[in-house]
Design an enzyme around this catalytic site. Structure first.
Site, PDB file in Angstrom:
ATOM      1  N   HIS A 188       0.764  -1.108   0.168  1.00 58.28           N
ATOM      2  CA  HIS A 188       0.182   0.025  -0.096  1.00 58.28           C
ATOM      3  C   HIS A 188       0.873   1.077   0.067  1.00 58.28           C
ATOM      4  O   HIS A 188       0.386   2.195  -0.222  1.00 58.28           O
ATOM      5  CB  HIS A 188      -0.921  -0.136   1.122  1.00 58.28           C
ATOM      6  CG  HIS A 188      -2.196  -1.014   0.616  1.00 58.28           C
ATOM      7  ND1 HIS A 188      -2.316  -2.321   0.964  1.00 58.28           N
ATOM      8  CD2 HIS A 188      -3.371  -0.781  -0.030  1.00 58.28           C
ATOM      9  CE1 HIS A 188      -3.315  -2.768   0.544  1.00 58.28           C
ATOM     10  NE2 HIS A 188      -3.952  -1.785  -0.111  1.00 58.28           N
ATOM     11  N   GLU A 429     -11.393 -10.363  -6.925  1.00 51.33           N
ATOM     12  CA  GLU A 429      -9.995 -10.408  -6.366  1.00 51.33           C
ATOM     13  C   GLU A 429      -9.696 -11.823  -5.751  1.00 51.33           C
ATOM     14  O   GLU A 429      -8.522 -11.907  -5.247  1.00 51.33           O
ATOM     15  CB  GLU A 429      -9.718  -9.046  -5.494  1.00 51.33           C
ATOM     16  CG  GLU A 429     -10.736  -9.019  -4.238  1.00 51.33           C
ATOM     17  CD  GLU A 429     -10.410  -7.902  -3.470  1.00 51.33           C
ATOM     18  OE1 GLU A 429      -9.165  -7.191  -3.789  1.00 51.33           O
ATOM     19  OE2 GLU A 429     -11.187  -7.609  -2.839  1.00 51.33           O
ATOM     20  N   ASP A 453      -4.844  -8.332  -5.445  1.00 49.50           N
ATOM     21  CA  ASP A 453      -5.183  -9.638  -4.740  1.00 49.50           C
ATOM     22  C   ASP A 453      -5.409 -10.778  -5.564  1.00 49.50           C
ATOM     23  O   ASP A 453      -4.834 -11.902  -5.086  1.00 49.50           O
ATOM     24  CB  ASP A 453      -6.372  -9.603  -3.675  1.00 49.50           C
ATOM     25  CG  ASP A 453      -5.773  -8.547  -2.485  1.00 49.50           C
ATOM     26  OD1 ASP A 453      -4.801  -8.816  -1.876  1.00 49.50           O
ATOM     27  OD2 ASP A 453      -6.554  -7.644  -2.025  1.00 49.50           O
ATOM     28  N   CYS A 500      -9.696  -2.322 -11.285  1.00 49.59           N
ATOM     29  CA  CYS A 500      -9.190  -1.389 -10.491  1.00 49.59           C
ATOM     30  C   CYS A 500      -7.838  -1.769  -9.699  1.00 49.59           C
ATOM     31  O   CYS A 500      -7.341  -0.777  -9.010  1.00 49.59           O
ATOM     32  CB  CYS A 500     -10.101  -1.035  -9.371  1.00 49.59           C
ATOM     33  SG  CYS A 500     -10.550  -2.445  -8.290  1.00 49.59           S
TER      34      CYS A 500
HETATM   35  C1  PEP Z   1      -6.711  -5.031  -5.548  1.00 47.65           C
HETATM   36  O1  PEP Z   1      -6.438  -6.144  -4.667  1.00 47.65           O
HETATM   37  O2  PEP Z   1      -6.420  -5.361  -6.713  1.00 47.65           O
HETATM   38  C2  PEP Z   1      -7.351  -3.953  -5.099  1.00 47.65           C
HETATM   39  C3  PEP Z   1      -7.587  -2.938  -5.782  1.00 47.65           C
HETATM   40  O3  PEP Z   1      -7.612  -3.677  -3.713  1.00 47.65           O
HETATM   41  P1  PEP Z   1      -6.551  -3.289  -2.484  1.00 47.65           P
HETATM   42  O4  PEP Z   1      -5.226  -3.102  -3.389  1.00 47.65           O
HETATM   43  O5  PEP Z   1      -6.828  -2.323  -1.962  1.00 47.65           O
HETATM   44  O6  PEP Z   1      -6.242  -4.680  -2.075  1.00 47.65           O
HETATM   45 MG    MG Z   2      -7.592  -6.217  -3.011  1.00 48.85          MG
END
Ligand code: PEP
Ligand code: MG
Length: 541
Positions: A188, A429, A453, A500
């Site tokens: 993140h 995901e 994910d 996304c």
């Molecule tokens: C993902 O898992 O691709 C996603 C967009 O969610 P995060 O990165 O917040 O887990």
């Molecule tokens: Mg995710």
């Protein structure tokens, strides 16, 4: 000049002073003192400094998030004036003849344990606060200013690693770049750097000591290098590159207001991923056509207790209003794994990425879930709010969610509280969701593929584990096939499907995604215009 090679996770050049970000946790030593009065005075001085810092934080927060949300800093100030707290610290110093750091740490632990054991939910929530104020005083006593990241000049943050709960506390206007010793491309911190459109490096073997702290440095996000004390020639070359980048960015500005359409007329929606209201201005600046992923968990991470319905409503309503009729897809809280908030009191898990996280928490704590849903539905009366659920694995979960949503809607209707039409979708995901996407598509309004994910679960590669970088392949055929299959199943059921995850911004895959029929790509705000350029130069066969 020293040159350290890491891995760039967002391109660009940053030139500035290094600030080493040290972890909040500190080892406290216990030692005997002889002058009790002097030690108590040392504690009192540190306490006063902490009260002053909290006053500044309060003023800053009032401007940024309003009085209600800033009130926590006032509460912290009051706690630092609480007689019981002060007496306990002074008593430990004088009866045990020990140093102030030890007395503050013990008092902090004792009070936190006492609050945590209380019946009243509000009081239980104060445990985190008392820990926080103790840490602040400790940091001052130990010569490390807890709020030192708030500098006057923007800095290059260099850290061992950064947890989401740490990055959320940083004053984003004062960060030129992130450089971490550890971390992975899909962590993140890397995502945050992309959202902020600033150069960032991970896996950089750089010493976290006085040899770099406060020194001038250049970060080159494209080559993955950081130059400490750059020589004149390097500085000149990098300044030139920085100017070129600025020019490129200005050129992209000409794409504002233009359609995201291929040479042969195929349209795709280019949305932005955000984590806060502040990010929305970046989305608008970069002409995002909507918000494809609002990571609502950051609202929970920056708090010391569950955000109330009113606090959440204020944020979601503002998001709807700021985006003025454009779609705003808010993901319900995706806490757990690397995104931890103490007050959730999640059990320690062997395998947190596969543990109690995201929708699993919401379905086992329906009150927390319902509070967020109420805030979201109420906000839908002010703009085009859509809701997206993370970490879905089955139709059964979706039906459980629907039942809870129905209860929330009925409650609002009974109370005469207005809400709008809300599209509800799920993130794809997990491999289970992708494989059963034909069934899931019949239950929801849209899909958004979370490739971060999905890739981790599909390839069995922990997205946080930097050791596995050599085995990681974002373009693995298994991932691409699953995306294609999901899009096909979505369209078969008459719903739209976007992406996304970070892969959405990969220009090397844009043509393939468009061929698959992907309807929407949601990327960091700074990537929107660059991607529009790629789309407009692409021809889909
Ligand atoms: C993902 O898992 O691709 C996603 C967009 O969610 P995060 O990165 O917040 O887990
Ligand atoms: Mg995710």
């Amino acid at each position: 000049m020293q040159r350290y090679q890491g891995k760039g996770v967002f391109g660009g050049i940053a030139i500035g002073i290094i600030h080493i970000y040290a972890k909040g946790e500190q080892q406290v030593k216990r030692y005997k003192i002889t002058d009790i009065r002097a030690e108590i005075e040392r504690f009192q001085d540190a306490r006063q400094t902490a009260v002053g810092q909290l006053g500044l934080l309060y003023e800053k927060a009032v401007k940024e998030v309003g009085e209600t949300n800033a009130a926590i800093f006032e509460i912290h100030q009051m706690m630092l004036m609480d007689d019981d707290y002060l007496e306990s610290v002074e008593n430990i110093i004088s009866t045990q003849q020990v140093n102030a750091e030890y007395a503050v740490a013990v008092t902090g632990d004792n009070f936190a344990a006492m609050f945590a054991a209380m019946e009243d939910e509000y009081m239980r929530g104060r445990a985190a606060d008392v820990k926080d104020i103790s840490e602040r005083v400790l940091a001052i006593l130990m010569g490390r200013d807890k709020s030192s990241v708030i500098t006057d000049e923007p800095v290059i943050i260099v850290a061992d690693d950064l947890a989401p709960s740490e990055t959320v506390q940083l004053d984003k206007d004062k960060v030129l770049s992130f450089v971490t010793v550890h971390g992975s491309a899909n962590s993140h911190t890397a995502i945050l750097a992309r959202t902020m459109s600033i150069p960032a490096l991970i896996g950089t073997p750089i010493p976290l000591d006085a040899s770099i702290d406060g020194h001038l440095a250049v970060v080159d996000g494209n080559s993955g290098c950081i130059y400490v004390d750059p020589d004149d020639e390097t500085l000149r070359i990098m300044e030139e590159k920085l100017a070129q980048e600025k020019e490129k960015k200005e050129l992209l500005q000409t794409l504002k207001g233009k359609e995201s359409i291929t040479l042969d007329g195929r349209k795709v929606s280019l949305y932005a991923n955000v984590g806060s209201l502040a990010d929305l201005s970046r989305a608008l600046e970069n002409d995002a056509e909507g918000i494809g992923l609002f990571r609502s968990e950051f609202l929970y991470l920056e708090k010391e207790d569950y955000p109330t319905e009113e606090e959440q409503f204020a944020v979601y309503r503002a998001a709807a209003e700021i985006m003025a009729g454009k779609q705003v897809i808010i993901r319900t809280l995706d806490i757990g794994a690397d995104k931890q908030a103490d007050y959730f009191k999640l059990p320690k898990e062997e395998n947190p990425a596969m543990g109690c996280r995201a929708i699993r928490i919401c379905l086992t704590r329906p009150e927390v879930f319902k509070t967020q849903l109420r805030a979201l539905f109420r906000a839908s009366a002010y703009g085009k709010i859509s809701i997206m659920y993370p970490m879905i694995t089955s139709v059964k979960e979706v039906r459980q969610i629907k039942a809870i949503v129905e209860e929330v809607k009925q409650e609002l209707i009974t109370k005469g509280i207005p809400f709008g039409e809300v599209e509800q979708g799920i993130m794809i995901e997990t491999p289970a969701a992708a494989v059963t996407s034909d069934q899931l598509a019949k239950e929801v309004d849209f899909f958004s593929i979370g490739t971060n994910d999905l890739t981790q679960y599909l390839l069995a590669i922990d997205r946080q584990n930097e050791e596995l970088e050599q085995f990681f392949d974002a373009h693995h055929p298994a991932v691409l096939r699953m995306i294609a299959m999901t899009v096909e199943n979505a369209h078969e059921a008459g719903i739209w499907c976007g992406i996304c995850g970070e892969l959405a911004a990969d220009p090397g895959l844009t043509e393939q995604f468009l061929e698959m029929g992907v309807d929407e790509l949601s990327v960091s705000p700074g990537s929107v215009l660059g991607l529009r350029k790629v789309v407009r130069e692409t021809k889909v066969l």
